[in-house]
Design a protein around this motif. Structure first.
Motif, PDB file in Angstrom:
ATOM      1  N   GLN A 153      25.303  13.551  49.766  1.00 37.54           N
ATOM      2  CA  GLN A 153      25.473  14.971  50.379  1.00 37.54           C
ATOM      3  C   GLN A 153      26.213  16.117  49.396  1.00 37.54           C
ATOM      4  O   GLN A 153      25.899  17.241  48.800  1.00 37.54           O
ATOM      5  CB  GLN A 153      25.503  15.427  51.638  1.00 37.54           C
ATOM      6  N   LEU A 156      23.473  16.486  46.691  1.00 34.09           N
ATOM      7  CA  LEU A 156      21.968  16.977  46.832  1.00 34.09           C
ATOM      8  C   LEU A 156      23.082  19.343  47.441  1.00 34.09           C
ATOM      9  O   LEU A 156      21.755  19.678  46.540  1.00 34.09           O
ATOM     10  CB  LEU A 156      21.801  17.077  47.824  1.00 34.09           C
ATOM     11  N   GLN A 158      25.648  20.144  45.322  1.00 34.52           N
ATOM     12  CA  GLN A 158      25.298  20.632  43.634  1.00 34.52           C
ATOM     13  C   GLN A 158      24.033  21.466  43.759  1.00 34.52           C
ATOM     14  O   GLN A 158      23.789  22.192  42.179  1.00 34.52           O
ATOM     15  CB  GLN A 158      25.897  20.055  42.712  1.00 34.52           C
ATOM     16  N   LEU A 159      22.925  20.718  44.012  1.00 36.89           N
ATOM     17  CA  LEU A 159      21.107  20.929  43.078  1.00 36.89           C
ATOM     18  C   LEU A 159      20.319  21.888  44.197  1.00 36.89           C
ATOM     19  O   LEU A 159      20.109  22.490  43.592  1.00 36.89           O
ATOM     20  CB  LEU A 159      21.092  19.854  43.312  1.00 36.89           C
ATOM     21  N   THR A 160      21.242  21.491  45.223  1.00 35.51           N
ATOM     22  CA  THR A 160      20.171  22.493  45.889  1.00 35.51           C
ATOM     23  C   THR A 160      21.223  24.015  47.522  1.00 35.51           C
ATOM     24  O   THR A 160      20.530  24.266  47.736  1.00 35.51           O
ATOM     25  CB  THR A 160      19.929  22.134  47.076  1.00 35.51           C
ATOM     26  N   GLY A 161      22.295  23.713  46.980  1.00 35.29           N
ATOM     27  CA  GLY A 161      22.997  24.130  48.105  1.00 35.29           C
ATOM     28  C   GLY A 161      23.272  23.911  50.356  1.00 35.29           C
ATOM     29  O   GLY A 161      23.582  24.142  50.738  1.00 35.29           O
ATOM     30  N   ASP A 162      22.206  22.653  50.226  1.00 37.45           N
ATOM     31  CA  ASP A 162      21.930  22.466  51.063  1.00 37.45           C
ATOM     32  C   ASP A 162      22.866  21.024  51.899  1.00 37.45           C
ATOM     33  O   ASP A 162      23.076  20.672  50.493  1.00 37.45           O
ATOM     34  CB  ASP A 162      20.702  21.357  50.992  1.00 37.45           C
TER      35      ASP A 162
END
Length: 178
Positions: A153, A156, A158-162
């Motif tokens: 996470q 994740l 870092q890539l999507t903000g999710d």
């Protein structure tokens, strides 16, 4: 800690996160840190030493002792997640995951962080489920799943903000162990 050394590490962290290790020169690190280039080499004989020091010093897991709460495995995992977020800045996490692909020592540190998380999760589950110690394989898989999702996470995010909800994850793993 020495102020110049800290400024060098702060500058390197910012630059490695922004452009990557390979694309960052020691001259640029010195410039951003406002120190002479020779001082970078005084503290860190090679540029790789800057990266290794960052990874070692800025990716610590800080765990406080937990009291056993028998019968509450979800609570044990929730408490663990709240106490041990990877103690690294977002830029440091970016460096850790990016540079692990090309630098063995960074990959080894990422593996060590994962093993530490798994060990703490397993210990928390053992304390919460004292009768389940005989089922070591299931506890290990549950702990590894928890640690893997927590580390994933971070990437994740870092890539999507999710973000993955650690409370929901703890509940899911607890139910699976019941």
């Amino acid at each position: 800690m020495n102020d110049s050394r800290t400024r060098i590490l702060d500058a390197a962290e910012e630059l490695f996160a922004e452009t990557g290790y390979e694309a960052t020169s020691t001259a640029r690190i010195a410039e951003l840190a406002s120190v002479p280039k020779g001082l970078v080499f005084h503290y860190f004989p090679q540029k790789m030493d800057v990266l290794l020091t960052l990874v070692d010093e800025r990716t610590r897991i800080e765990v406080l002792p937990d009291e056993p709460h028998p019968g509450d495995p979800a609570g044990a995992l929730r408490r663990l997640a709240s106490r041990i977020p990877l103690r690294a800045s977002p830029s440091m996490r970016r460096i850790l995951f990016r540079e692990a692909e090309t630098h063995k020592s960074v990959r080894e540190r990422l593996g060590a962080v994962n093993r530490e998380l798994v060990g703490h999760a397993r210990r928390g589950l053992e304390l919460a489920l004292p009768g389940a110690r005989g089922d070591a394989a299931r506890l290990e898989i549950a702990a590894a799943t928890f640690a893997t999702v927590l580390l994933y996470q971070e990437s994740l995010f870092q890539l999507t903000g999710d973000r993955v909800d650690p409370d929901a994850l703890a509940d899911l793993i607890s139910r699976a162990l019941s």
